[in-house]
Write an enzyme that holds these catalytic residues in place. Structure first.
Site, PDB file in Angstrom:
ATOM      1  N   HIS A  59       0.863  -1.184   0.000  1.00 62.32           N
ATOM      2  CA  HIS A  59       0.000   0.000   0.000  1.00 62.32           C
ATOM      3  C   HIS A  59       0.899   1.233   0.000  1.00 62.32           C
ATOM      4  O   HIS A  59       1.127   1.841   1.043  1.00 62.32           O
ATOM      5  CB  HIS A  59      -0.926  -0.025   1.211  1.00 62.32           C
ATOM      6  CG  HIS A  59      -1.993   1.027   1.185  1.00 62.32           C
ATOM      7  ND1 HIS A  59      -3.243   0.827   1.712  1.00 62.32           N
ATOM      8  CD2 HIS A  59      -1.999   2.303   0.706  1.00 62.32           C
ATOM      9  CE1 HIS A  59      -3.975   1.923   1.555  1.00 62.32           C
ATOM     10  NE2 HIS A  59      -3.222   2.830   0.956  1.00 62.32           N
ATOM     11  N   GLU A  78      -2.581  -1.647  -3.180  1.00 63.70           N
ATOM     12  CA  GLU A  78      -3.680  -0.873  -2.621  1.00 63.70           C
ATOM     13  C   GLU A  78      -3.336   0.614  -2.634  1.00 63.70           C
ATOM     14  O   GLU A  78      -2.163   0.982  -2.539  1.00 63.70           O
ATOM     15  CB  GLU A  78      -3.930  -1.254  -1.154  1.00 63.70           C
ATOM     16  CG  GLU A  78      -4.303  -2.681  -0.904  1.00 63.70           C
ATOM     17  CD  GLU A  78      -4.522  -2.955   0.574  1.00 63.70           C
ATOM     18  OE1 GLU A  78      -5.124  -4.000   0.883  1.00 63.70           O
ATOM     19  OE2 GLU A  78      -4.086  -2.134   1.419  1.00 63.70           O
ATOM     20  N   HIS A 122      -8.246  -5.508   7.415  1.00 63.24           N
ATOM     21  CA  HIS A 122      -8.000  -4.469   8.407  1.00 63.24           C
ATOM     22  C   HIS A 122      -8.260  -5.015   9.807  1.00 63.24           C
ATOM     23  O   HIS A 122      -9.387  -5.302  10.179  1.00 63.24           O
ATOM     24  CB  HIS A 122      -8.837  -3.206   8.189  1.00 63.24           C
ATOM     25  CG  HIS A 122      -8.200  -1.989   8.826  1.00 63.24           C
ATOM     26  ND1 HIS A 122      -7.329  -1.172   8.141  1.00 63.24           N
ATOM     27  CD2 HIS A 122      -8.274  -1.500  10.075  1.00 63.24           C
ATOM     28  CE1 HIS A 122      -6.911  -0.197   8.944  1.00 63.24           C
ATOM     29  NE2 HIS A 122      -7.464  -0.382  10.123  1.00 63.24           N
TER      30      HIS A 122
END
Length: 237
Positions: free
Chosen positions: A43, A70, A190
């Site tokens: 990410h 991401e 998450h």
């Protein structure tokens, strides 16, 4: 079986705290794959405070499993993804100064933008997943963007798991059922960890992939990377 994609951002965070190349992010990606990870997630953020854009470029030719990038599809991120051409891009609406992702997309107000950017990635053969809260209306509207999958933002589930896991998972079950009915693939991520992952996986219909970084890398400090990846894979059986 649900696929485990290991997010290696935290490895880069440690590296960047001292400069140099220790720990080696590229070696970590290869070792995660060697130890059983079925995908690697990064990410990169605009300030490159953990994963750098160049890391994403360098990782791609080294791994054989799925590569997932991401991020918020600003211009620089979009150019990076099109250059690297990963198997999957996960669109996350995080602000530049966000410590970590903290909300899913509003697929109603952002439908036009998400539709246009999805077409750009699809034109290059990249699967598109949209990071989303477990809200049925948002999932239904995600269908209109043309995305392939949605990734359920699981922070609320993780935060409430020890208080009442049945209540914590309820909105996610409804969201998953909606995604399946709408023909969308389903990812999640998450704050999933060794305490709450198994229950989530057993109760979410159609779950295809989980992306886990912070908890997994933290567990690896105590257990070792190989044993930790094995332990997470066990939770997904």
């Amino acid at each position: 079986m649900t696929i485990l994609s290991v997010n290696i951002n935290k490895v880069a965070t440690i590296r960047n705290s001292r400069g140099g190349n220790l720990p080696d992010v590229l070696k970590a990606a290869v070792k995660c794959e060697e130890f059983g990870a079925q995908g690697i997630t990064v990410h990169p953020r605009p300030d490159e405070r953990h994963i750098r854009y160049q890391d994403a470029r360098d990782i791609k030719p080294l791994i054989k499993t799925e590569f997932n990038i991401e991020g918020n599809p600003i211009e620089s991120f979009t150019k990076l993804v099109l250059e690297v051409n990963p198997a999957q891009v996960t669109l996350v609406p995080d602000a530049p100064d966000a410590i970590t992702s903290n909300a899913g997309w509003d697929t109603i107000n952002n439908k036009k933008f998400l539709t246009e950017i999805t077409k750009v990635f699809h034109a290059n053969g990249i699967r598109v997943s949209i990071f989303i809260d477990p809200v049925e209306e948002m999932i239904k509207n995600a269908v209109d963007t043309g995305c392939d999958r949605v990734e359920l933002y699981t922070e609320a589930y993780a935060a409430n798991y020890l208080k009442n896991r049945e209540m914590a998972i309820e909105p996610y079950v409804r969201a998953a059922e909606t995604a399946v009915k709408c023909g969308l693939g389903l990812n999640a991520g998450h704050d999933l960890n060794l305490d709450n992952l198994k229950y989530f996986n057993e109760n979410i219909p159609g779950l295809m992939e989980v992306s886990i970084g912070h908890a997994l890398i933290s567990d690896a400090l105590y257990m070792g990377l190989e044993a930790t990846i094995k332990a997470y894979r066990e939770q997904l059986k």
